[in-house]
Write an enzyme that holds these catalytic residues in place. Structure first.
Site, PDB file in Angstrom:
ATOM      1  N   CYS A  30      54.686  -1.121  10.182  1.00  0.00           N
ATOM      2  CA  CYS A  30      54.486   0.283   9.840  1.00  0.00           C
ATOM      3  C   CYS A  30      55.663   0.859   9.061  1.00  0.00           C
ATOM      4  CB  CYS A  30      54.222   1.101  11.096  1.00  0.00           C
ATOM      5  SG  CYS A  30      52.592   0.750  11.802  1.00  0.00           S
ATOM      6  N   GLU A  81      50.189   4.890  12.518  1.00  0.00           N
ATOM      7  CA  GLU A  81      50.736   5.225  11.200  1.00  0.00           C
ATOM      8  C   GLU A  81      49.803   4.732  10.086  1.00  0.00           C
ATOM      9  OE1 GLU A  81      52.214   3.636  13.721  1.00  0.00           O
ATOM     10  OE2 GLU A  81      54.398   3.732  13.594  1.00  0.00           O
TER      11      GLU A  81
END
Lengths: 308, 308
Positions: free
Chosen positions: A79, A46
């Site tokens: 993330c 990510e």
């Protein structure tokens, strides 16, 4: 998500103990960011995709193969927080993260921030794509692939020991790529003594991805198949032989995937692919494997069997 | 012609010493007659198709997998003459008849009668469809199929001898149908003594098509693989085992087609599919076989290899 799953495979065998995740960010129908877990486990997929997307991530849809992590680490922020900070509009997730530090918390944090989350997309494919991480989490050991290369009648060498080559160059290149997708290769001591110089990745550009070679030996630290549980940073293990080592892993129920290369030759007498499995009846041999993939490699054929 | 080739397979294993021919007659875009060589070799395919077509054969196109015969027989008139008498407009032929009594004469006689003949249509497929007859003509022996049913690691039984069952019911039904397409089955004496009661066709409606069973034995009339040349009315021979008999045929270069049934099981120790082939190098094993067909049969897989 299918694209994210394909990206996840770029890290396979290089990210342990972290999962090999893939991520795609889409804004206005266009891909604006792509990421996959980098060698060693960081940056996360990510983070890489968000860095690529920049401001275009605002309001975008993020496809990620594993629930975004919710825990900060000395090596980087969570993330889920990165996605919130970037202002993504929606997150599509294949499967949840079994790591107890996340396990649902990543999705919850996104939703608390007002981001729509759709979990469960291509979940089965994702379980296959990240099998190493999931097997380590669920069973406390690496995901094990057993590789065999045989004649049509199941021989791996002539009685003289001659085994080069059973399969042709395309099958051997396929097997070398497979090596690059495992953190470690394991062989028995006999194979080690014979094949030691050749247990590397001989593909242009991938030479540096040759995995660690481990030796199963009554005098070493790996004495029995069960000992692989203790291996650090190994979530994918490729067992390459010989016949007794292969049989030991099958007997122990520690083979998750069988990679069978077969050349269109008959050898008759010769060395068998597997040592004794100790089976007492045919019934006990059935129902353990199912064909999951097959393709031609030149005149050879590779078959992939998954353990049931 | 593809339809005629499919019809030709109905007689396969039942027509020796005659070829298993297929024939389709088409008038005004419609099939008006279909025929295939009947058990025992007569009536011929063309005679059957013409009988079905009746007056509709006049001016029609006849598709036949083998050049129509030019020789009268006590058992019936020559097919070339039948086609001329019926007034067909055109004859499409896959391959010529190597029988010296015809060998080009059938086509010549049709052309002499003013009938257009187009030979060579789907010739390669026709050579496969009538391989028994052609092998007998060219090599003076039957077309030999070797059947093996093994585990993924090439075993045909556990060390105890237990071999029922390696493969499942769909693969076994396929193998029984294969039996019905050979004039004879051959086994070694050991297999004969163990499996004698079961070497028949156990498929509904086909029980009567169980072929002759021949035994390779040092004390019988079939002592060596080469002795199959003398078999009368056998153009298709299925070799079913055991391992030494199979190896003897492979060593003698007398296997034209390998029919390999494989179950998704691993057996480890056990009985190998083949005895010693006497190979001195791997190089000598390569280049002999090519995969010509494969399909799933339940959870098993059958592969067909043709000899190069």
């Amino acid at each position: 998500m299918a694209a994210a799953l394909a990206l996840s495979q770029r890290g396979r065998g290089r990210t342990a103990p972290n999962p090999n995740v893939g991520c795609v960010i889409v804004a206005d129908g266009r891909v604006v960011g792509r990421g996959w877990t980098q060698p060693g486990g960081r940056p996360h997929a990510e983070a890489m995709a968000l860095a690529q997307a920049g401001d275009r991530a605002r309001g975008a849809t993020c496809y990620v193969t594993l629930e975004p992590c919710a825990h900060d680490s000395a090596r980087g922020p969570a993330c889920a927080d990165l996605l919130i900070a970037a202002g993504v509009g929606q997150v599509v997730v294949a499967i949840g993260d079994p790591d107890p530090r996340t396990d649902g918390l990543g999705i919850a944090r996104l939703r608390d921030a007002g981001i729509a989350v759709e979990p469960g997309v291509l979940a089965e494919q994702a379980r296959g794509a990240m099998a190493g991480f999931l097997t380590r989490r669920a069973q406390g050991r690496p995901f094990v692939t057993l590789k065999l290369a045989t004649s049509l009648d199941g021989r791996i060498a002539l009685p003289s020991g001659e085994s080069r080559w059973i399969t042709g160059p395309q099958a051997r290149a396929h097997a070398h790529l497979e090596r690059a997708r495992n953190e470690a290769i394991l062989v028995g001591r006999g194979t080690w003594e014979i094949d030691r110089p050749t247990l590397d990745v001989r593909l242009p550009g991938l030479e540096a991805r040759s995995p660690r070679v481990l030796v199963l030996s009554s005098s070493g630290t790996l004495r029995r198949p069960d000992d692989i549980a203790a291996l650090e940073n190994v979530d994918h293990l490729l067992v390459e032989g010989g016949a007794e080592t292969a049989a030991a892993f099958v007997r122990a129920g520690l083979v998750d995937r069988l990679l069978l290369y077969r050349a269109p030759i008959l050898l008759g007498a010769g060395k068998p692919a597997l040592g004794d499995l100790g089976l007492v009846s045919l019934a006990s041999a059935h129902g353990r494997w199912r064909l999951s993939d097959t393709q031609m490699l030149g005149s050879d054929r590779v078959e992939v069997y998954a353990a049931n």
